[in-house]
Design a protein around this motif. Structure first.
Motif, PDB file in Angstrom:
ATOM      1  N   LEU A  80       0.834  -1.194   0.000  1.00 32.22           N
ATOM      2  CA  LEU A  80       0.000   0.000   0.000  1.00 32.22           C
ATOM      3  C   LEU A  80       0.871   1.247   0.000  1.00 32.22           C
ATOM      4  CD1 LEU A  80      -2.954   1.024   0.180  1.00 32.22           C
ATOM      5  CD2 LEU A  80      -2.689   1.000   2.667  1.00 32.22           C
ATOM      6  N   ARG A  81       0.614   2.195  -0.907  1.00 31.72           N
ATOM      7  CA  ARG A  81       1.317   3.476  -0.959  1.00 31.72           C
ATOM      8  C   ARG A  81       0.526   4.539  -0.237  1.00 31.72           C
ATOM      9  NH1 ARG A  81       1.075   8.268  -3.604  1.00 31.72           N
ATOM     10  NH2 ARG A  81       3.056   9.325  -3.907  1.00 31.72           N
ATOM     11  N   GLU A  82      -0.818   4.547  -0.418  1.00 34.14           N
ATOM     12  CA  GLU A  82      -1.655   5.549   0.231  1.00 34.14           C
ATOM     13  C   GLU A  82      -3.046   4.994   0.460  1.00 34.14           C
ATOM     14  OE1 GLU A  82      -3.259  10.150  -0.316  1.00 34.14           O
ATOM     15  OE2 GLU A  82      -2.552   9.072  -2.081  1.00 34.14           O
ATOM     16  N   GLY A  89     -18.237  11.124  -0.919  1.00 35.64           N
ATOM     17  CA  GLY A  89     -17.563  12.048  -1.820  1.00 35.64           C
ATOM     18  C   GLY A  89     -16.693  13.093  -1.153  1.00 35.64           C
ATOM     19  N   GLU A  90     -16.761  13.217   0.160  1.00 32.49           N
ATOM     20  CA  GLU A  90     -15.969  14.213   0.895  1.00 32.49           C
ATOM     21  C   GLU A  90     -14.676  13.566   1.410  1.00 32.49           C
ATOM     22  OE1 GLU A  90     -16.740  17.580   1.932  1.00 32.49           O
ATOM     23  OE2 GLU A  90     -18.328  17.472   0.427  1.00 32.49           O
ATOM     24  N   ALA A  91     -13.543  14.215   1.113  1.00 40.28           N
ATOM     25  CA  ALA A  91     -12.254  13.726   1.601  1.00 40.28           C
ATOM     26  C   ALA A  91     -12.164  13.935   3.111  1.00 40.28           C
ATOM     27  CB  ALA A  91     -11.126  14.473   0.900  1.00 40.28           C
ATOM     28  N   ILE A  92     -11.601  12.955   3.821  1.00 43.09           N
ATOM     29  CA  ILE A  92     -11.477  13.017   5.287  1.00 43.09           C
ATOM     30  C   ILE A  92     -10.000  13.061   5.719  1.00 43.09           C
ATOM     31  CG2 ILE A  92     -12.051  11.890   7.481  1.00 43.09           C
ATOM     32  CD1 ILE A  92     -14.555  12.747   5.877  1.00 43.09           C
ATOM     33  N   GLU A  93      -9.222  12.073   5.267  1.00 46.14           N
ATOM     34  CA  GLU A  93      -7.818  11.994   5.683  1.00 46.14           C
ATOM     35  C   GLU A  93      -7.027  11.120   4.729  1.00 46.14           C
ATOM     36  OE1 GLU A  93      -7.672   8.365   8.901  1.00 46.14           O
ATOM     37  OE2 GLU A  93      -8.452  10.284   9.627  1.00 46.14           O
ATOM     38  N   SER A  94      -5.697  11.273   4.786  1.00 48.75           N
ATOM     39  CA  SER A  94      -4.795  10.491   3.946  1.00 48.75           C
ATOM     40  C   SER A  94      -3.638   9.988   4.793  1.00 48.75           C
ATOM     41  CB  SER A  94      -4.250  11.368   2.815  1.00 48.75           C
ATOM     42  OG  SER A  94      -3.214  10.702   2.135  1.00 48.75           O
ATOM     43  N   THR A  95      -3.272   8.737   4.569  1.00 46.78           N
ATOM     44  CA  THR A  95      -2.077   8.162   5.173  1.00 46.78           C
ATOM     45  C   THR A  95      -1.235   7.600   4.036  1.00 46.78           C
ATOM     46  OG1 THR A  95      -3.300   7.582   7.181  1.00 46.78           O
ATOM     47  CG2 THR A  95      -1.161   6.525   6.866  1.00 46.78           C
ATOM     48  N   VAL A  96       0.031   8.026   3.967  1.00 45.26           N
ATOM     49  CA  VAL A  96       0.956   7.597   2.915  1.00 45.26           C
ATOM     50  C   VAL A  96       2.029   6.731   3.560  1.00 45.26           C
ATOM     51  CG1 VAL A  96       2.609   8.403   1.173  1.00 45.26           C
ATOM     52  CG2 VAL A  96       0.506   9.687   1.584  1.00 45.26           C
ATOM     53  N   TYR A  97       2.491   5.725   2.797  1.00 39.52           N
ATOM     54  CA  TYR A  97       3.463   4.763   3.314  1.00 39.52           C
ATOM     55  C   TYR A  97       4.730   4.755   2.461  1.00 39.52           C
ATOM     56  CZ  TYR A  97      -0.636   3.212   5.809  1.00 39.52           C
ATOM     57  OH  TYR A  97      -1.748   3.184   6.605  1.00 39.52           O
ATOM     58  N   PHE A  98       5.850   4.424   3.100  1.00 34.90           N
ATOM     59  CA  PHE A  98       7.097   4.183   2.395  1.00 34.90           C
ATOM     60  C   PHE A  98       6.968   2.862   1.627  1.00 34.90           C
ATOM     61  CE2 PHE A  98       8.788   6.809   5.924  1.00 34.90           C
ATOM     62  CZ  PHE A  98       9.598   7.689   5.207  1.00 34.90           C
ATOM     63  N   PRO A  99       7.805   2.626   0.602  1.00 33.25           N
ATOM     64  CA  PRO A  99       7.772   1.332  -0.090  1.00 33.25           C
ATOM     65  C   PRO A  99       7.978   0.141   0.852  1.00 33.25           C
ATOM     66  CG  PRO A  99       9.015   2.892  -1.394  1.00 33.25           C
ATOM     67  CD  PRO A  99       8.715   3.563  -0.056  1.00 33.25           C
ATOM     68  N   SER A 100       8.630   0.373   1.998  1.00 30.82           N
ATOM     69  CA  SER A 100       8.856  -0.687   2.986  1.00 30.82           C
ATOM     70  C   SER A 100       7.576  -1.077   3.716  1.00 30.82           C
ATOM     71  CB  SER A 100       9.878  -0.222   4.025  1.00 30.82           C
ATOM     72  OG  SER A 100       9.337   0.863   4.783  1.00 30.82           O
ATOM     73  N   GLY A 101       6.546  -0.240   3.609  1.00 30.44           N
ATOM     74  CA  GLY A 101       5.288  -0.500   4.310  1.00 30.44           C
ATOM     75  C   GLY A 101       5.127   0.332   5.569  1.00 30.44           C
ATOM     76  N   LYS A 102       6.169   1.029   5.992  1.00 23.87           N
ATOM     77  CA  LYS A 102       6.074   1.860   7.191  1.00 23.87           C
ATOM     78  C   LYS A 102       5.387   3.183   6.867  1.00 23.87           C
ATOM     79  CE  LYS A 102       9.919  -0.133   9.650  1.00 23.87           C
ATOM     80  NZ  LYS A 102      11.135   0.105  10.386  1.00 23.87           N
ATOM     81  N   LYS A 103       4.684   3.723   7.861  1.00 27.42           N
ATOM     82  CA  LYS A 103       3.958   4.971   7.688  1.00 27.42           C
ATOM     83  C   LYS A 103       4.917   6.123   7.387  1.00 27.42           C
ATOM     84  CE  LYS A 103       0.522   5.522  10.536  1.00 27.42           C
ATOM     85  NZ  LYS A 103      -0.319   5.881  11.688  1.00 27.42           N
ATOM     86  N   LYS A 104       4.556   6.931   6.371  1.00 29.43           N
ATOM     87  CA  LYS A 104       5.372   8.061   5.954  1.00 29.43           C
ATOM     88  C   LYS A 104       4.742   9.390   6.368  1.00 29.43           C
ATOM     89  CE  LYS A 104       7.616   9.949   1.847  1.00 29.43           C
ATOM     90  NZ  LYS A 104       7.833   9.724   0.392  1.00 29.43           N
ATOM     91  N   LEU A 105       3.441   9.570   6.102  1.00 27.40           N
ATOM     92  CA  LEU A 105       2.793  10.804   6.527  1.00 27.40           C
ATOM     93  C   LEU A 105       1.297  10.617   6.689  1.00 27.40           C
ATOM     94  CD1 LEU A 105       1.173  12.600   4.116  1.00 27.40           C
ATOM     95  CD2 LEU A 105       3.485  12.823   3.313  1.00 27.40           C
ATOM     96  N   TYR A 106       0.726  11.526   7.466  1.00 28.50           N
ATOM     97  CA  TYR A 106      -0.703  11.554   7.730  1.00 28.50           C
ATOM     98  C   TYR A 106      -1.160  12.998   7.606  1.00 28.50           C
ATOM     99  CZ  TYR A 106      -5.024  11.997  10.334  1.00 28.50           C
ATOM    100  OH  TYR A 106      -6.305  12.299  10.686  1.00 28.50           O
ATOM    101  N   ALA A 107      -2.296  13.206   6.948  1.00 26.71           N
ATOM    102  CA  ALA A 107      -2.853  14.551   6.855  1.00 26.71           C
ATOM    103  C   ALA A 107      -4.374  14.480   6.875  1.00 26.71           C
ATOM    104  CB  ALA A 107      -2.399  15.235   5.566  1.00 26.71           C
ATOM    105  N   GLU A 108      -4.978  15.378   7.635  1.00 28.48           N
ATOM    106  CA  GLU A 108      -6.421  15.549   7.551  1.00 28.48           C
ATOM    107  C   GLU A 108      -6.681  16.321   6.258  1.00 28.48           C
ATOM    108  OE1 GLU A 108      -7.396  17.580  11.227  1.00 28.48           O
ATOM    109  OE2 GLU A 108      -7.637  15.669  12.262  1.00 28.48           O
ATOM    110  N   LEU A 109      -7.817  16.040   5.615  1.00 30.30           N
ATOM    111  CA  LEU A 109      -8.147  16.659   4.337  1.00 30.30           C
ATOM    112  C   LEU A 109      -9.427  17.469   4.446  1.00 30.30           C
ATOM    113  CD1 LEU A 109      -7.494  13.509   2.109  1.00 30.30           C
ATOM    114  CD2 LEU A 109      -5.923  15.403   2.551  1.00 30.30           C
TER     115      LEU A 109
END
Length: 189
Positions: A80-82, A89-109
């Motif tokens: 999983l990348r993101e 239809g309303e954006a809530i939040e995003s979590t992005v991951y490194f290629p290793s699978g570890k969490k890279k960033l989180y943002a409320e949308l």
């Protein structure tokens, strides 16, 4: 992602659903009378130049013609990348991951599907890298803290709608980075 018969991760299989956005702003399967409910699985290719080219598989869940649930973007390795969460239809939040699978960033949308509110970024070893918030136009807002890969605070800054107003604390290395990236603060010689 699914496991192949060999036990290796692989991205989801591309489907053959053809969706179209109609005048009402909803997504429909080609030729359908009702808004689409189901998943769309497609390949996404980014990068204009061959050396910048990246491929992903994107799984988008729809309910009554609107994105609803977690839109998942996978690396071609199957990881999983993101995960981007939507409700009707309303954006809530995003979590992005490194290629290793570890969490890279989180943002409320926000409703414009851009970062607004809490924001966190991690080093690949799992320690917190940056903590702060964005305003409605995805600009840094309020106090941002930066940490090294051992978790030690290296910088703390005050932002107002994307403008750096104050360096509350920074190490010499952070100051050097700040000067390169953002320049001097008002009144700084």
């Amino acid at each position: 992602a699914a496991e192949s018969k060999t036990g290796k991760l692989q991205p989801p299989e591309i489907d053959t659903v053809t969706l179209e956005k109609r005048a009402d702003g909803l997504m429909y399967a080609a030729g359908a009378d009702k808004p689409y409910t189901g998943k769309d699985v497609e390949k996404l290719v980014t990068g204009e130049k061959p050396e910048d080219r990246k491929e992903y598989v994107v799984v988008t869940p729809y309910k009554d013609g609107k994105i609803d649930g977690t839109k998942e973007t996978y690396f071609m390795t199957g990881r999983l990348r993101e995960g981007r969460i939507y409700k009707a239809g309303e954006a809530i939040e995003s979590t992005v991951y490194f290629p290793s699978g570890k969490k890279k960033l989180y943002a409320e949308l926000n409703a414009k599907d851009v970062a607004e509110g809490d924001y966190k970024r991690w080093h690949e070893n799992g320690t917190l890298h940056t903590e702060g918030a964005h305003d409605a136009d995805e600009r840094f807002q309020g106090v941002f803290k930066e940490f090294d890969d051992q978790g030690k605070l290296t910088g703390q800054y005050l932002w107002e709608h994307g403008v750096l107003k104050k360096a509350i604390f920074e190490t010499p290395a952070q100051k050097e980075d700040r000067l390169k990236s953002y320049g001097k603060l008002d009144g700084e010689s």
